[in-house]
Design a protein around this motif. Structure first.
Motif, mmCIF file in Angstrom:
data_model
loop_
_atom_site.group_PDB
_atom_site.id
_atom_site.type_symbol
_atom_site.label_atom_id
_atom_site.label_comp_id
_atom_site.label_asym_id
_atom_site.label_seq_id
_atom_site.Cartn_x
_atom_site.Cartn_y
_atom_site.Cartn_z
ATOM 1 N N VAL A 46 97.434 -3.469 69.457
ATOM 2 C CA VAL A 46 96.715 -3.137 69.846
ATOM 3 C C VAL A 46 95.348 -4.301 70.241
ATOM 4 C CG1 VAL A 46 94.582 -2.158 69.267
ATOM 5 C CG2 VAL A 46 96.371 -0.723 69.199
ATOM 6 N N SER A 47 94.817 -5.111 68.519
ATOM 7 C CA SER A 47 94.151 -6.447 69.603
ATOM 8 C C SER A 47 95.020 -7.790 69.422
ATOM 9 C CB SER A 47 93.629 -6.119 68.566
ATOM 10 O OG SER A 47 94.067 -6.184 67.109
ATOM 11 N N GLU A 48 94.174 -8.364 70.341
ATOM 12 C CA GLU A 48 95.256 -10.254 70.087
ATOM 13 C C GLU A 48 94.774 -10.917 68.930
ATOM 14 O OE1 GLU A 48 92.736 -14.083 71.900
ATOM 15 O OE2 GLU A 48 92.465 -12.018 72.742
ATOM 16 N N SER A 49 96.084 -11.173 68.119
ATOM 17 C CA SER A 49 96.198 -12.616 67.567
ATOM 18 C C SER A 49 94.872 -13.270 67.687
ATOM 19 C CB SER A 49 97.468 -12.339 67.256
ATOM 20 O OG SER A 49 98.259 -11.974 67.340
ATOM 21 N N ARG A 50 94.391 -13.964 66.959
ATOM 22 C CA ARG A 50 93.697 -15.270 66.910
ATOM 23 C C ARG A 50 94.024 -16.330 65.369
ATOM 24 N NH1 ARG A 50 87.524 -12.681 68.824
ATOM 25 N NH2 ARG A 50 88.952 -11.916 70.696
ATOM 26 N N PHE A 51 93.731 -17.494 65.859
ATOM 27 C CA PHE A 51 94.190 -18.243 64.585
ATOM 28 C C PHE A 51 93.382 -19.057 64.339
ATOM 29 C CE2 PHE A 51 97.988 -16.449 66.164
ATOM 30 C CZ PHE A 51 98.608 -16.034 64.882
ATOM 31 N N GLY A 52 92.715 -19.410 63.387
ATOM 32 C CA GLY A 52 91.412 -20.229 62.962
ATOM 33 C C GLY A 52 92.130 -21.547 61.583
ATOM 34 N N ASP A 53 91.138 -22.023 62.226
ATOM 35 C CA ASP A 53 91.198 -23.050 60.319
ATOM 36 C C ASP A 53 89.433 -23.465 60.169
ATOM 37 O OD1 ASP A 53 92.397 -24.347 58.556
ATOM 38 O OD2 ASP A 53 92.269 -26.580 59.403
ATOM 39 N N CYS A 54 89.540 -22.706 58.784
ATOM 40 C CA CYS A 54 87.820 -23.247 58.482
ATOM 41 C C CYS A 54 88.200 -23.241 56.721
ATOM 42 C CB CYS A 54 87.235 -22.030 58.220
ATOM 43 S SG CYS A 54 87.357 -20.267 57.754
ATOM 44 N N GLY A 71 77.891 -28.190 56.671
ATOM 45 C CA GLY A 71 78.468 -29.125 57.525
ATOM 46 C C GLY A 71 80.906 -28.805 57.220
ATOM 47 N N LEU A 72 80.624 -27.350 56.645
ATOM 48 C CA LEU A 72 81.407 -26.919 56.812
ATOM 49 C C LEU A 72 82.050 -26.061 57.782
ATOM 50 C CD1 LEU A 72 80.505 -24.736 53.336
ATOM 51 C CD2 LEU A 72 82.197 -26.869 53.545
ATOM 52 N N ARG A 73 83.340 -25.943 58.474
ATOM 53 C CA ARG A 73 83.659 -25.280 59.175
ATOM 54 C C ARG A 73 83.921 -24.619 58.957
ATOM 55 N NH1 ARG A 73 89.530 -27.876 59.851
ATOM 56 N NH2 ARG A 73 89.069 -27.942 57.190
ATOM 57 N N THR A 74 83.165 -23.457 59.636
ATOM 58 C CA THR A 74 82.713 -22.153 59.516
ATOM 59 C C THR A 74 82.730 -20.760 60.847
ATOM 60 O OG1 THR A 74 80.626 -22.503 58.252
ATOM 61 C CG2 THR A 74 80.928 -20.572 59.207
ATOM 62 N N ILE A 75 83.953 -19.465 60.261
ATOM 63 C CA ILE A 75 83.943 -18.929 61.336
ATOM 64 C C ILE A 75 83.303 -17.639 61.212
ATOM 65 C CG2 ILE A 75 85.932 -16.765 62.087
ATOM 66 C CD1 ILE A 75 87.447 -19.443 62.105
ATOM 67 N N LEU A 76 82.121 -17.020 61.457
ATOM 68 C CA LEU A 76 81.462 -16.050 61.427
ATOM 69 C C LEU A 76 82.387 -15.090 62.685
ATOM 70 C CD1 LEU A 76 79.133 -14.360 60.494
ATOM 71 C CD2 LEU A 76 78.066 -15.271 62.159
ATOM 72 N N ARG A 99 81.750 -18.340 66.314
ATOM 73 C CA ARG A 99 81.701 -16.398 66.219
ATOM 74 C C ARG A 99 82.385 -16.275 67.229
ATOM 75 N NH1 ARG A 99 77.332 -13.965 67.844
ATOM 76 N NH2 ARG A 99 76.609 -15.022 70.101
ATOM 77 N N MET A 100 82.640 -14.627 65.955
ATOM 78 C CA MET A 100 83.818 -14.226 66.515
ATOM 79 C C MET A 100 83.616 -12.981 66.958
ATOM 80 S SD MET A 100 87.485 -16.469 64.556
ATOM 81 C CE MET A 100 88.338 -15.134 65.613
ATOM 82 N N PRO A 101 82.733 -12.247 67.479
ATOM 83 C CA PRO A 101 82.462 -10.863 67.975
ATOM 84 C C PRO A 101 83.141 -10.287 67.590
ATOM 85 C CG PRO A 101 81.747 -12.119 69.568
ATOM 86 C CD PRO A 101 81.732 -13.303 68.867
#
Length: 92
Positions: free
Chosen positions: A16-24, A46-51, A88-90
């Motif tokens: 139903v939704s796409e898969s997303r991968f990230g390192d944070c 300076g932190l690698r941040t995903i919102l 940012r990942m809305p």
């Protein structure tokens, strides 16, 4: 006899939704006032941040709190968008 009612052939199934991968270093779930503040603090440090947020627009309940609140949201999002340590990942 085995009924096949209610079974979807595996070849026809699509996620139903796409898969997303990230390192944070910091994952913030929710872009309401607390989430925006946490993401800003982490990205400034300076932190690698995903919102990540399930909505299209950040701000949460603060969106409907008047012009001062919307101005804070806009200023915070503008600063976040300018930080290279933030993603940012809305609608996720």
């Amino acid at each position: 006899m085995t009924s096949k009612l209610g079974r979807v052939p595996e070849a026809a199934w699509q996620p139903v939704s796409e898969s997303r991968f990230g390192d944070c270093d910091l994952l913030v779930v929710g872009a309401g006032p607390a989430g925006l503040a946490a993401a800003l603090a982490g990205a400034r440090a300076g932190l690698r941040t995903i919102l990540a947020d399930d909505g299209e627009r950040p701000g949460g309940r603060l969106i409907d709190e008047g012009p001062a609140a919307r101005a804070w949201i806009d200023a915070t999002v503008a600063e976040l968008d300018g930080l290279h340590t933030l993603r940012r990942m809305p609608r996720s």
